[in-house]
Motif scaffolding. Sequence first.
Motif, PDB file in Angstrom:
ATOM      1  N   THR A   2     -10.548   2.998  32.367  1.00 16.91           N
ATOM      2  CA  THR A   2      -9.191   3.319  31.779  1.00 16.91           C
ATOM      3  C   THR A   2      -9.154   4.634  31.725  1.00 16.91           C
ATOM      4  O   THR A   2     -10.274   5.485  31.635  1.00 16.91           O
ATOM      5  N   PRO A   3      -8.174   5.344  31.416  1.00 11.14           N
ATOM      6  CA  PRO A   3      -8.032   6.995  31.267  1.00 11.14           C
ATOM      7  C   PRO A   3      -8.768   7.276  29.884  1.00 11.14           C
ATOM      8  O   PRO A   3      -9.485   8.315  29.926  1.00 11.14           O
ATOM      9  N   ALA A   4      -8.941   6.362  29.002  1.00 11.75           N
ATOM     10  CA  ALA A   4      -9.559   6.625  27.732  1.00 11.75           C
ATOM     11  C   ALA A   4     -11.223   6.700  28.022  1.00 11.75           C
ATOM     12  O   ALA A   4     -11.805   7.387  27.574  1.00 11.75           O
ATOM     13  N   ALA A   5     -11.612   5.519  28.922  1.00  4.30           N
ATOM     14  CA  ALA A   5     -12.965   5.626  29.204  1.00  4.30           C
ATOM     15  C   ALA A   5     -13.485   6.637  29.907  1.00  4.30           C
ATOM     16  O   ALA A   5     -14.702   7.098  29.885  1.00  4.30           O
ATOM     17  N   ARG A   6     -12.433   7.083  30.899  1.00  4.99           N
ATOM     18  CA  ARG A   6     -13.110   8.255  31.637  1.00  4.99           C
ATOM     19  C   ARG A   6     -13.218   9.541  30.803  1.00  4.99           C
ATOM     20  O   ARG A   6     -14.163  10.423  31.195  1.00  4.99           O
ATOM     21  N   ILE A   7     -12.293   9.709  30.016  1.00  5.84           N
ATOM     22  CA  ILE A   7     -12.399  10.628  28.966  1.00  5.84           C
ATOM     23  C   ILE A   7     -13.927  10.724  28.341  1.00  5.84           C
ATOM     24  O   ILE A   7     -14.553  11.842  27.924  1.00  5.84           O
ATOM     25  N   ALA A   9     -16.411   9.036  29.171  1.00  7.18           N
ATOM     26  CA  ALA A   9     -17.591   9.462  30.168  1.00  7.18           C
ATOM     27  C   ALA A   9     -17.766  11.102  30.426  1.00  7.18           C
ATOM     28  O   ALA A   9     -18.906  11.480  30.466  1.00  7.18           O
ATOM     29  N   ALA A  10     -16.756  11.519  30.460  1.00  3.10           N
ATOM     30  CA  ALA A  10     -16.694  13.187  31.080  1.00  3.10           C
ATOM     31  C   ALA A  10     -17.276  13.928  29.649  1.00  3.10           C
ATOM     32  O   ALA A  10     -17.881  14.580  29.775  1.00  3.10           O
ATOM     33  N   ALA A  11     -17.034  13.328  28.283  1.00  4.23           N
ATOM     34  CA  ALA A  11     -17.627  13.999  27.481  1.00  4.23           C
ATOM     35  C   ALA A  11     -18.789  13.825  27.154  1.00  4.23           C
ATOM     36  O   ALA A  11     -19.630  14.911  26.870  1.00  4.23           O
ATOM     37  N   ALA A  12     -19.448  12.745  27.501  1.00  2.00           N
ATOM     38  CA  ALA A  12     -20.901  12.362  27.626  1.00  2.00           C
ATOM     39  C   ALA A  12     -21.783  13.221  28.680  1.00  2.00           C
ATOM     40  O   ALA A  12     -22.787  13.858  28.211  1.00  2.00           O
ATOM     41  N   LEU A  13     -21.137  13.354  29.658  1.00  2.00           N
ATOM     42  CA  LEU A  13     -21.670  14.274  30.963  1.00  2.00           C
ATOM     43  C   LEU A  13     -21.785  15.770  30.410  1.00  2.00           C
ATOM     44  O   LEU A  13     -22.552  16.468  30.646  1.00  2.00           O
ATOM     45  N   LEU A  14     -20.484  15.900  29.815  1.00  2.00           N
ATOM     46  CA  LEU A  14     -20.507  17.353  29.400  1.00  2.00           C
ATOM     47  C   LEU A  14     -21.551  17.985  28.249  1.00  2.00           C
ATOM     48  O   LEU A  14     -22.178  19.008  28.554  1.00  2.00           O
ATOM     49  N   ASP A  15     -21.791  16.967  27.568  1.00  3.08           N
ATOM     50  CA  ASP A  15     -23.109  17.037  26.501  1.00  3.08           C
ATOM     51  C   ASP A  15     -24.315  17.540  27.214  1.00  3.08           C
ATOM     52  O   ASP A  15     -25.079  18.396  26.807  1.00  3.08           O
ATOM     53  N   THR A  16     -24.604  16.610  28.230  1.00  2.00           N
ATOM     54  CA  THR A  16     -25.752  16.908  28.981  1.00  2.00           C
ATOM     55  C   THR A  16     -25.701  18.237  29.966  1.00  2.00           C
ATOM     56  O   THR A  16     -26.773  18.928  29.767  1.00  2.00           O
ATOM     57  N   VAL A  17     -24.467  18.597  30.416  1.00  2.00           N
ATOM     58  CA  VAL A  17     -24.571  19.787  31.025  1.00  2.00           C
ATOM     59  C   VAL A  17     -24.744  20.969  30.019  1.00  2.00           C
ATOM     60  O   VAL A  17     -25.282  21.963  30.142  1.00  2.00           O
ATOM     61  N   LEU A  18     -23.986  21.034  28.820  1.00  2.00           N
ATOM     62  CA  LEU A  18     -24.047  21.837  27.768  1.00  2.00           C
ATOM     63  C   LEU A  18     -25.406  22.088  27.207  1.00  2.00           C
ATOM     64  O   LEU A  18     -25.650  23.180  26.872  1.00  2.00           O
ATOM     65  N   LEU A  86      -5.498   8.769  23.396  1.00  2.00           N
ATOM     66  CA  LEU A  86      -6.476   8.211  24.482  1.00  2.00           C
ATOM     67  C   LEU A  86      -7.965   8.272  23.598  1.00  2.00           C
ATOM     68  O   LEU A  86      -8.839   7.829  24.121  1.00  2.00           O
ATOM     69  N   MET A  87      -8.002   8.605  22.520  1.00  2.00           N
ATOM     70  CA  MET A  87      -9.184   8.640  21.522  1.00  2.00           C
ATOM     71  C   MET A  87      -8.708   7.631  20.538  1.00  2.00           C
ATOM     72  O   MET A  87      -8.548   7.992  19.354  1.00  2.00           O
ATOM     73  N   THR A  88      -8.926   6.539  20.662  1.00  2.00           N
ATOM     74  CA  THR A  88      -8.724   5.396  19.821  1.00  2.00           C
ATOM     75  C   THR A  88      -9.760   4.552  19.007  1.00  2.00           C
ATOM     76  O   THR A  88      -9.585   4.069  17.846  1.00  2.00           O
ATOM     77  N   GLY A  89     -11.071   4.869  19.429  1.00  2.00           N
ATOM     78  CA  GLY A  89     -12.215   4.060  19.023  1.00  2.00           C
ATOM     79  C   GLY A  89     -12.207   2.690  19.445  1.00  2.00           C
ATOM     80  O   GLY A  89     -13.379   2.117  19.326  1.00  2.00           O
ATOM     81  N   GLU A  90     -11.313   2.262  20.327  1.00  2.00           N
ATOM     82  CA  GLU A  90     -11.480   0.881  20.937  1.00  2.00           C
ATOM     83  C   GLU A  90     -11.941   0.989  22.219  1.00  2.00           C
ATOM     84  O   GLU A  90     -11.961   1.794  23.204  1.00  2.00           O
ATOM     85  N   GLY A  91     -12.511  -0.107  22.602  1.00  2.00           N
ATOM     86  CA  GLY A  91     -13.208  -0.437  23.735  1.00  2.00           C
ATOM     87  C   GLY A  91     -14.096   0.669  24.168  1.00  2.00           C
ATOM     88  O   GLY A  91     -15.076   0.825  23.423  1.00  2.00           O
ATOM     89  N   HIS A  92     -13.902   1.375  25.111  1.00  2.00           N
ATOM     90  CA  HIS A  92     -14.997   2.480  25.528  1.00  2.00           C
ATOM     91  C   HIS A  92     -14.376   3.937  25.240  1.00  2.00           C
ATOM     92  O   HIS A  92     -14.960   4.872  25.592  1.00  2.00           O
ATOM     93  N   ALA A  93     -13.290   3.940  24.564  1.00  2.00           N
ATOM     94  CA  ALA A  93     -12.582   5.318  24.053  1.00  2.00           C
ATOM     95  C   ALA A  93     -13.556   6.103  23.267  1.00  2.00           C
ATOM     96  O   ALA A  93     -14.253   5.473  22.120  1.00  2.00           O
ATOM     97  N   LEU A  94     -13.399   6.953  23.189  1.00  2.00           N
ATOM     98  CA  LEU A  94     -13.926   7.859  21.958  1.00  2.00           C
ATOM     99  C   LEU A  94     -13.287   7.774  20.676  1.00  2.00           C
ATOM    100  O   LEU A  94     -12.320   7.189  20.650  1.00  2.00           O
ATOM    101  N   SER A  95     -13.976   8.011  19.524  1.00  2.00           N
ATOM    102  CA  SER A  95     -13.305   7.653  18.210  1.00  2.00           C
ATOM    103  C   SER A  95     -12.164   8.736  17.925  1.00  2.00           C
ATOM    104  O   SER A  95     -12.079   9.798  18.631  1.00  2.00           O
ATOM    105  N   SER A  96     -11.557   8.375  17.042  1.00  2.00           N
ATOM    106  CA  SER A  96     -10.010   8.996  16.941  1.00  2.00           C
ATOM    107  C   SER A  96     -10.257  10.223  16.313  1.00  2.00           C
ATOM    108  O   SER A  96     -11.378  10.409  15.391  1.00  2.00           O
ATOM    109  N   PRO A  97      -9.638  11.443  16.421  1.00  2.00           N
ATOM    110  CA  PRO A  97      -9.943  12.749  15.997  1.00  2.00           C
ATOM    111  C   PRO A  97      -9.887  12.622  14.438  1.00  2.00           C
ATOM    112  O   PRO A  97      -9.059  11.806  13.786  1.00  2.00           O
ATOM    113  N   LEU A  98     -10.579  13.464  13.720  1.00  2.00           N
ATOM    114  CA  LEU A  98     -10.878  13.786  12.445  1.00  2.00           C
ATOM    115  C   LEU A  98      -9.985  14.768  11.867  1.00  2.00           C
ATOM    116  O   LEU A  98      -9.730  15.596  12.657  1.00  2.00           O
ATOM    117  N   GLU A  99      -9.632  14.979  10.643  1.00  2.00           N
ATOM    118  CA  GLU A  99      -8.872  16.026  10.085  1.00  2.00           C
ATOM    119  C   GLU A  99      -9.641  17.228  10.345  1.00  2.00           C
ATOM    120  O   GLU A  99      -8.880  18.221  10.679  1.00  2.00           O
TER     121      GLU A  99
END
Length: 386
Positions: A2-7, A9-18, A86-99
Amino acid sequence: MTPAARIAAAAALLDTVLAGAPAERTLTNWARGARYAGSKDRAAVRDLVYDALRRRRSLAWVGGAESGRGLMLGALRLSGTDPSLLMTGEGHALSSPLEDEGGRSLAEAPDGVRLDMPDWLLPRLSAALDEDLEAVCGVLALRGPTTLRVNLLRGDRPMAQEVLAEDGIETEPDSQVPTALHVKTGASKVANSRAYLTGLVELQDASSQAAVLRLPFRGGMTVLDYCAGGGGKTLAMGALARLRLAAHDVDPRRMADLPARAHRAGLAVSLLDDPASLGPFDLVLVDAPCSGSGTWRRTPDAKWRLTQDRLNDLCTLQTTILTEAAALVAANGCLVYATCSILTEECDGAVAEFMSRNTGWAMEDRWKALPTPFGDGFFQVVLRRL
């Protein structure tokens, strides 16, 4: 995916590159192991990662953190998308944005953040680009075009367009470079297309093609590509005149594919461990190792890995290589210095340093291209042995 899962996955890969891993290797390793990801998923995640690296500082500013999650937050916000969708915490999505992940407006950002450049490098770019600074930084934040060089030994540009179209690849001619075609649709099909497999076209940026077209060729010349790498410019030169072509690289493994590419293009190229064994040459091209600053939209992590010490080392290496190559040039022959850099010290600075240490050379041509939507940054000087 899903678009949320792609995001996610990209976030995890970016952590590795960073953390210091090369982006290309990180993506390749992920693609090999992610059996759940189809070809469209892999392409989408790759685009997300590279787009984020091009705009690393501005996305981190808007996303609230220089992390994979922060960059994805910033990318969603700047695209006008509510991250909570897209950041809902559901399925493979990232957790919801915090304040406390609110980030800041780019209107408040310093120039280095807004232009996505390291602070130490910005003054050098400003000196090199002057009034073009913001426009060039804007281009480097975009994806580069997919551009093909038509091999004139195999056919002309209209013919290449027709053959490519038969494989579902739509192209448009470059208005300035007569051998260049920009791919509009079907870029992923190029490598398996009939036009590519028969040597009618090769992948090559328009600026590189333009640089080769400026070289002073005549039939029968002996030509050496001294830092040949994969041999793209070797093949481009061979398509313009009947030349005796030779290629050399300090790491011969980089030329491993050149014989097959040359055969496909209808050319003969001698691979040399010791160029002096065949020289002197009428023309020696030195496409020198450099920062790659003119091509950073294609290798955006290189922008963040460059340091002042590394730049100093590159400048020293460029002068050394030029001096070595100069010894291989025949009387009245040409030494060509080229880089895909837009930094003065790697362009005019390197040539000036060489000329100050070596007499008997005259500048015959100087050409510089800044990055545009249609081509990368490139610099080239032709020196004639007196």
